[in-house]
Design a protein around this motif. Structure first.
Motif, mmCIF file in Angstrom:
data_model
loop_
_atom_site.group_PDB
_atom_site.id
_atom_site.type_symbol
_atom_site.label_atom_id
_atom_site.label_comp_id
_atom_site.label_asym_id
_atom_site.label_seq_id
_atom_site.Cartn_x
_atom_site.Cartn_y
_atom_site.Cartn_z
ATOM 1 N N LEU A 76 0.866 -1.173 0.000
ATOM 2 C CA LEU A 76 0.000 0.000 0.000
ATOM 3 C C LEU A 76 0.900 1.219 0.000
ATOM 4 O O LEU A 76 1.543 1.527 1.002
ATOM 5 C CB LEU A 76 -0.898 0.017 1.244
ATOM 6 N N PHE A 77 0.973 1.913 -1.138
ATOM 7 C CA PHE A 77 1.904 3.025 -1.301
ATOM 8 C C PHE A 77 1.159 4.334 -1.119
ATOM 9 O O PHE A 77 0.186 4.611 -1.835
ATOM 10 C CB PHE A 77 2.546 2.980 -2.689
ATOM 11 N N ALA A 78 1.617 5.157 -0.185
ATOM 12 C CA ALA A 78 0.942 6.427 0.057
ATOM 13 C C ALA A 78 1.804 7.309 0.939
ATOM 14 O O ALA A 78 2.711 6.837 1.636
ATOM 15 C CB ALA A 78 -0.415 6.208 0.713
ATOM 16 N N GLY A 79 1.498 8.615 0.909
ATOM 17 C CA GLY A 79 2.111 9.543 1.841
ATOM 18 C C GLY A 79 1.433 9.444 3.193
ATOM 19 O O GLY A 79 0.537 8.628 3.414
ATOM 20 N N SER A 80 1.842 10.295 4.101
ATOM 21 C CA SER A 80 1.273 10.254 5.445
ATOM 22 C C SER A 80 -0.137 10.847 5.451
ATOM 23 O O SER A 80 -0.452 11.771 4.707
ATOM 24 C CB SER A 80 2.163 11.047 6.413
ATOM 25 N N GLY A 81 -1.000 10.284 6.296
ATOM 26 C CA GLY A 81 -2.331 10.820 6.493
ATOM 27 C C GLY A 81 -3.306 10.590 5.368
ATOM 28 O O GLY A 81 -4.270 11.343 5.217
ATOM 29 N N VAL A 82 -3.103 9.551 4.566
ATOM 30 C CA VAL A 82 -3.982 9.291 3.421
ATOM 31 C C VAL A 82 -4.919 8.105 3.686
ATOM 32 O O VAL A 82 -5.794 7.826 2.872
ATOM 33 C CB VAL A 82 -3.132 9.070 2.144
ATOM 34 N N GLY A 83 -4.736 7.407 4.810
ATOM 35 C CA GLY A 83 -5.674 6.352 5.157
ATOM 36 C C GLY A 83 -5.134 4.939 5.082
ATOM 37 O O GLY A 83 -5.904 3.990 4.947
ATOM 38 N N LYS A 84 -3.808 4.767 5.192
ATOM 39 C CA LYS A 84 -3.232 3.422 5.107
ATOM 40 C C LYS A 84 -3.671 2.551 6.282
ATOM 41 O O LYS A 84 -4.096 1.413 6.097
ATOM 42 C CB LYS A 84 -1.703 3.509 5.062
ATOM 43 N N SER A 85 -3.548 3.084 7.499
ATOM 44 C CA SER A 85 -3.907 2.299 8.677
ATOM 45 C C SER A 85 -5.389 1.965 8.687
ATOM 46 O O SER A 85 -5.787 0.861 9.079
ATOM 47 C CB SER A 85 -3.522 3.062 9.953
ATOM 48 N N SER A 86 -6.215 2.900 8.250
ATOM 49 C CA SER A 86 -7.660 2.643 8.206
ATOM 50 C C SER A 86 -7.985 1.534 7.210
ATOM 51 O O SER A 86 -8.833 0.669 7.470
ATOM 52 C CB SER A 86 -8.411 3.921 7.837
ATOM 53 N N LEU A 87 -7.295 1.544 6.065
ATOM 54 C CA LEU A 87 -7.519 0.491 5.070
ATOM 55 C C LEU A 87 -7.065 -0.861 5.605
ATOM 56 O O LEU A 87 -7.728 -1.889 5.392
ATOM 57 C CB LEU A 87 -6.791 0.830 3.769
ATOM 58 N N LEU A 88 -5.944 -0.881 6.336
ATOM 59 C CA LEU A 88 -5.491 -2.135 6.947
ATOM 60 C C LEU A 88 -6.527 -2.672 7.924
ATOM 61 O O LEU A 88 -6.771 -3.884 7.994
ATOM 62 C CB LEU A 88 -4.163 -1.920 7.678
ATOM 63 N N SER A 89 -7.133 -1.775 8.696
ATOM 64 C CA SER A 89 -8.140 -2.236 9.657
ATOM 65 C C SER A 89 -9.355 -2.811 8.943
ATOM 66 O O SER A 89 -9.973 -3.760 9.422
ATOM 67 C CB SER A 89 -8.553 -1.086 10.575
ATOM 68 N N MET A 90 -9.709 -2.255 7.773
ATOM 69 C CA MET A 90 -10.808 -2.828 6.988
ATOM 70 C C MET A 90 -10.449 -4.229 6.518
ATOM 71 O O MET A 90 -11.279 -5.146 6.531
ATOM 72 C CB MET A 90 -11.129 -1.922 5.799
ATOM 73 N N PHE A 91 -9.198 -4.420 6.104
ATOM 74 C CA PHE A 91 -8.736 -5.747 5.700
ATOM 75 C C PHE A 91 -8.833 -6.727 6.872
ATOM 76 O O PHE A 91 -9.279 -7.872 6.714
ATOM 77 C CB PHE A 91 -7.290 -5.697 5.213
ATOM 78 N N ALA A 92 -8.390 -6.286 8.052
ATOM 79 C CA ALA A 92 -8.363 -7.177 9.212
ATOM 80 C C ALA A 92 -9.763 -7.640 9.595
ATOM 81 O O ALA A 92 -9.966 -8.791 9.992
ATOM 82 C CB ALA A 92 -7.697 -6.479 10.395
ATOM 83 N N ARG A 93 -10.746 -6.734 9.457
ATOM 84 C CA ARG A 93 -12.113 -7.100 9.827
ATOM 85 C C ARG A 93 -12.821 -7.884 8.727
ATOM 86 O O ARG A 93 -13.695 -8.705 9.001
ATOM 87 C CB ARG A 93 -12.922 -5.839 10.154
ATOM 88 N N GLY A 94 -12.459 -7.622 7.456
ATOM 89 C CA GLY A 94 -13.208 -8.206 6.352
ATOM 90 C C GLY A 94 -12.568 -9.390 5.676
ATOM 91 O O GLY A 94 -13.213 -10.049 4.852
ATOM 92 N N THR A 95 -11.309 -9.709 5.991
ATOM 93 C CA THR A 95 -10.637 -10.791 5.289
ATOM 94 C C THR A 95 -11.258 -12.146 5.631
ATOM 95 O O THR A 95 -11.767 -12.358 6.735
ATOM 96 C CB THR A 95 -9.139 -10.824 5.639
ATOM 97 N N ASP A 96 -11.210 -13.062 4.665
ATOM 98 C CA ASP A 96 -11.702 -14.416 4.922
ATOM 99 C C ASP A 96 -10.560 -15.371 5.265
ATOM 100 O O ASP A 96 -10.722 -16.586 5.229
ATOM 101 C CB ASP A 96 -12.486 -14.943 3.726
ATOM 102 N N ALA A 97 -9.375 -14.813 5.621
ATOM 103 C CA ALA A 97 -8.272 -15.643 6.099
ATOM 104 C C ALA A 97 -8.592 -16.140 7.504
ATOM 105 O O ALA A 97 -9.414 -15.566 8.218
ATOM 106 C CB ALA A 97 -6.966 -14.855 6.096
#
Length: 457
Positions: free
Chosen positions: A174-195
């Motif tokens: 996930l390539f981005a500058g600071s404050g663009v929502g990387k951590s928030s997107l990771l949290s969506m992955f953690a809650r929604g993944t089927d792993a």
């Protein structure tokens, strides 16, 4: 009351007592600090290897001292760097070996827990149970032992599951500058993944953000199926680097058991920065933007350990903090060459309130063609072409110079702008199943009314 012991019990008791006395009476190998500069100290008088842990302490037994790890050795001396706060070595301070290498806990007892870079619990829930210790160092699976990536893994995020479909065992950044929502997107992955289980490494995070991530972004539901490894930005560089390898080793153990795990690391750039501190302190020459050569070899060693094995898999998702939004900085460029794809987060989208702020046209998954069906591939290509046509004429549209009918595919995308944005935007609490994401994409293609060749019907 008199207790009578059998001969065998008495013999075993005496053996344990004698062994304890021998350990206490054994000579303790002790060295001294020769010199100290910045974060490093040079020690002499101990036969140690790279990776050993020593204690720079108040007395010959090392009590009251600070643990440090050996990062470089020569014929008579070794360079060590601290693993904890309170680092203030002085010339002549005693040094004792603590243990060889590093052992960390692994197992199901870690699920739902928060630990530090050494595997110690920091969540106040008591000691770990149901775990065993293994060496933190491990080798990547051999190339021909890796199963092919041929099954899609759901993340719960529509824009990712369709435009950049992830395969089970893939590694993506996930390539981005600071404050663009990387951590928030990771949290969506953690809650929604089927792993089956998620391993999350927070490396170099601000201390105030950790609790917010655990309680708000990840939430009880996400934490219940996750292992979280934390090393905040104020911790020594050795601890920040160790957190990355500890999280990777925990995920590898789940894979070795034939399970499918997701490893999420925020951020890979801060791991590289920690290695830069370590390398420069150990005397390595600076190279590109001050990063020593060991930084780039460490990235390859770390990233190659994720992926598939004969039975299980580790799907790696790594955030890369690009310096000044420059996606060609050394760490980003090196990571992109190793990873199996990249998601680009766009600051302009984030400023406009478009979350997740994924630029789907600039993002790519190198295994998407292997994990998606023929119909899904056609649908994705159709929408991508329409969105690309719209982007080409957007400047003309903004100044009122575009003549409708000039480019029919762009007209179709402009007419379906609300439907496209509705598909790409997603609330943090919204998790879309994989089958539903593809079904919604099919309905979007129907709205666009575009044929497989990219022509408006």
């Amino acid at each position: 009351m008199t207790v009578t012991l059998s001969t065998a019990e008495l013999s075993a008791h005496l053996d344990r007592h004698v062994a304890s006395i021998r350990r206490l009476a054994a000579p303790v190998a002790c060295g001294t600090v020769v010199s100290s500069q910045g974060l490093r100290a040079t020690i002499g008088g101990l036969a140690v290897a790279v990776g050993d842990v020593v204690t720079v302490g108040e007395g010959p037994d090392g009590l009251g001292g600070v643990d440090a790890e050996v990062v470089a050795v020569n014929r008579t001396e070794a360079t060590v760097m601290p693993l904890a706060d309170g680092w203030a070595p002085f010339a002549g301070a005693p040094v004792a070996r603590s243990h060889r290498g590093g052992q960390i806990p692994v197992g199901d007892g870690l699920i739902g827990r928060v630990i530090d870079g050494l595997g110690r619990p920091i969540d106040g829930k008591g000691p770990l149970t149901g775990v065993r210790s293994v060496p933190v160092q491990n080798s990547a699976p051999r190339a021909l032992d890796r199963a092919r990536v041929d099954a899609q893994i759901g993340t719960g995020v529509r824009a990712v599951d369709t435009f950049t479909a992830l395969g089970r065992g893939q590694r993506i950044g996930l390539f981005a500058g600071s404050g663009v929502g990387k951590s928030s997107l990771l949290s969506m992955f953690a809650r929604g993944t089927d792993a089956e289980v998620s391993v999350i490494a927070l490396v170099g995070e601000r201390g105030r953000e950790v609790r917010g991530f655990l309680e708000d972004d990840l939430g009880p539901e996400g934490l219940a199926r996750s292992v979280v490894v934390v090393a905040t930005g104020d911790e020594p560089a050795m601890m920040r680097r160790k957190a990355a390898f500890t999280a990777t080793r925990i995920a590898e153990q789940f894979r070795d058991e034939g399970r499918h795990a997701v490893l999420m690391m925020d951020s890979l750039t801060r791991v590289a920065m920690a290695q830069r501190e370590i390398g420069l302190s150990a005397g390595e020459p600076p190279a590109t933007r001050g990063y020593p050569p060991s930084t780039f070899s460490l990235l390859a060693q770390l990233l190659e350990r994720a992926g598939t094995d004969r039975a299980g898999s580790v799907t790696g998702i790594y955030t890369v903090l690009v310096d000044g939004d420059d996606h060609n900085d050394p760490v980003a460029d090196s990571a992109r060459s190793i990873l199996d794809g990249h998601l680009v987060l766009d600051r302009a989208l984030a400023v406009a309130g478009h979350f997740p702020s994924i630029d789907v046209l600039a993002s790519i998954s190198r295994v998407a063609s292997a994990v998606t069906g023929a119909t899904d591939k056609v649908n994705i290509t159709s929408v991508r072409r329409a969105m690309a046509e719209q982007r080409d004429v957007q400047d003309l549209v903004d100044v009122g110079a575009y003549v409708p009918g000039t480019r029919p595919l762009a007209d179709a995308a402009l007419a379906a702008q609300d439907e496209i944005n509705g598909f790409l935007r997603q609330d943090m609490d919204d998790s879309t199943a994989l089958t539903e994401a593809w079904a919604r994409l099919g309905r979007l293609v129907a709205v666009l009314d575009v044929d497989p060749a990219g022509r408006v019907a």
